[in-house]
Design a protein around this motif. Structure first.
Motif, PDB file in Angstrom:
ATOM      1  N   THR A  57     -11.083   5.716   0.701  1.00 40.78           N
ATOM      2  CA  THR A  57     -11.219   7.160   0.888  1.00 40.78           C
ATOM      3  C   THR A  57     -11.037   7.866  -0.452  1.00 40.78           C
ATOM      4  OG1 THR A  57      -8.854   7.510   1.302  1.00 40.78           O
ATOM      5  CG2 THR A  57     -10.226   6.950   3.207  1.00 40.78           C
ATOM      6  N   ARG A  58     -11.516   9.125  -0.456  1.00 45.95           N
ATOM      7  CA  ARG A  58     -11.349   9.914  -1.685  1.00 45.95           C
ATOM      8  C   ARG A  58      -9.868  10.112  -2.005  1.00 45.95           C
ATOM      9  NH1 ARG A  58     -14.737  15.331  -2.148  1.00 45.95           N
ATOM     10  NH2 ARG A  58     -16.352  13.706  -2.156  1.00 45.95           N
ATOM     11  N   ARG A  59      -9.066  10.329  -0.994  1.00 45.33           N
ATOM     12  CA  ARG A  59      -7.638  10.505  -1.218  1.00 45.33           C
ATOM     13  C   ARG A  59      -7.013   9.240  -1.795  1.00 45.33           C
ATOM     14  NH1 ARG A  59      -3.174  12.274   3.402  1.00 45.33           N
ATOM     15  NH2 ARG A  59      -1.354  12.318   1.976  1.00 45.33           N
ATOM     16  N   TRP A  86      -8.584   7.002  -3.646  1.00 41.16           N
ATOM     17  CA  TRP A  86      -9.004   6.885  -5.045  1.00 41.16           C
ATOM     18  C   TRP A  86      -8.187   7.817  -5.947  1.00 41.16           C
ATOM     19  CZ3 TRP A  86     -11.541   3.347  -7.536  1.00 41.16           C
ATOM     20  CH2 TRP A  86     -12.422   2.506  -6.849  1.00 41.16           C
ATOM     21  N   ARG A  87      -7.944   9.040  -5.429  1.00 38.22           N
ATOM     22  CA  ARG A  87      -7.144   9.976  -6.211  1.00 38.22           C
ATOM     23  C   ARG A  87      -5.744   9.432  -6.444  1.00 38.22           C
ATOM     24  NH1 ARG A  87      -8.632  14.280  -3.766  1.00 38.22           N
ATOM     25  NH2 ARG A  87      -7.013  14.270  -2.168  1.00 38.22           N
ATOM     26  N   ARG A  88      -5.162   8.832  -5.422  1.00 41.29           N
ATOM     27  CA  ARG A  88      -3.830   8.253  -5.568  1.00 41.29           C
ATOM     28  C   ARG A  88      -3.845   7.102  -6.573  1.00 41.29           C
ATOM     29  NH1 ARG A  88       0.565   8.272  -2.311  1.00 41.29           N
ATOM     30  NH2 ARG A  88      -0.114  10.441  -2.031  1.00 41.29           N
ATOM     31  N   VAL A 139      -5.886   6.717  -9.127  1.00 39.33           N
ATOM     32  CA  VAL A 139      -6.015   7.288 -10.469  1.00 39.33           C
ATOM     33  C   VAL A 139      -4.675   7.828 -10.947  1.00 39.33           C
ATOM     34  CG1 VAL A 139      -7.051   9.157 -11.811  1.00 39.33           C
ATOM     35  CG2 VAL A 139      -8.472   7.786 -10.271  1.00 39.33           C
ATOM     36  N   GLN A 140      -3.942   8.483 -10.054  1.00 40.16           N
ATOM     37  CA  GLN A 140      -2.627   9.023 -10.420  1.00 40.16           C
ATOM     38  C   GLN A 140      -1.662   7.907 -10.808  1.00 40.16           C
ATOM     39  OE1 GLN A 140      -1.748  11.172  -6.840  1.00 40.16           O
ATOM     40  NE2 GLN A 140      -2.661  13.099  -7.571  1.00 40.16           N
TER      41      GLN A 140
END
Length: 221
Positions: A4-6, A8-10, A12-13
């Motif tokens: 999910t996009r969420r 992927w964002r996690r 990257v963080q």
């Protein structure tokens, strides 16, 4: 991998946080040594030079160690220092950095009475902590290569030594690049040592060698 996009964002963080944490010790070393790395010409006077071991060859000091010792000998000739503490590894009977360092310095004009040996400088923190706690060094000029001198300065500061450093120039060969890469891991250990100040591998009783060397009288050459 995240679906999910969420996610992927996690990811990257987390990666960015890891990068920041990996780089933070190196940034700390740079900041803590700011203004403390000098040349042979402009380094302030200090009672003692501390020379860190850097390996041996069958015929004597490694080229990197010889260059450190050359710089220390020049500091002595220029009267920037009064004594030299050589600190290195003598954990085996067939491997004795400090004695080899002393012999090299004597060949290059430094009187034996002005050279003090620390046989238990197994790493940079041990050398700095022992210089302070065992040998009573409060102020010094540290001598190493450029890729290592900031770590030495930061750790000696954490040990309570007011120091300036000489980063000996070297050709950027394979050994130099290896030393630079090794400092990435070394910075993390240095941060740990500076925060927790562990006892060195060997401590032992205080030694009067540096105090004696500072007051020793030598014949004019």
């Amino acid at each position: 991998m995240p679906s999910t996009r969420r996610g992927w964002r996690r990811l990257v963080q987390i990666v960015m946080l890891g990068v920041v944490l990996a780089l933070a010790p190196g940034a700390w070393l740079q900041a803590s040594a700011s203004g403390r790395v000098r040349t042979l010409a402009d380094v302030p006077q200090a009672p003692v030079a501390v020379v860190f071991g850097a390996g041996l060859t069958p015929s004597g000091p490694s080229p990197y160690l010889a260059h450190r010792l050359d710089a220390a000998a020049e500091l002595y000739r220029d009267k920037k220092i009064k004594a030299i503490l050589v600190t290195g590894d003598n954990s085996r009977t067939d491997y004795d950095e400090p004695t080899t360092m002393r012999a090299y310095l004597e060949k290059h004009g430094v009187p034996a009475a002005k050279i003090v040996l620390d046989y238990a400088g197994f790493d940079t923190w041990d050398s700095c902590d022992r210089a302070k706690r065992i040998f009573g060094v409060d102020r010094a000029i540290l001598v190493s290569q450029g890729f290592h001198i900031r770590r030495a300065l930061a750790l000696c500061a954490a040990a309570g030594i007011d120091a300036y450093g000489i980063g000996v120039d070297e050709r950027h060969d394979v050994t130099w690049w290896y030393g630079g890469v090794r400092e990435v891991a070394g910075a993390g250990k240095a941060a740990y040592d500076a925060v927790f100040t562990p006892d060195p591998h060997l401590l032992g009783p205080k030694e009067p060698g540096v105090a004696r060397a500072l007051t020793a009288r030598v014949a004019a050459r």
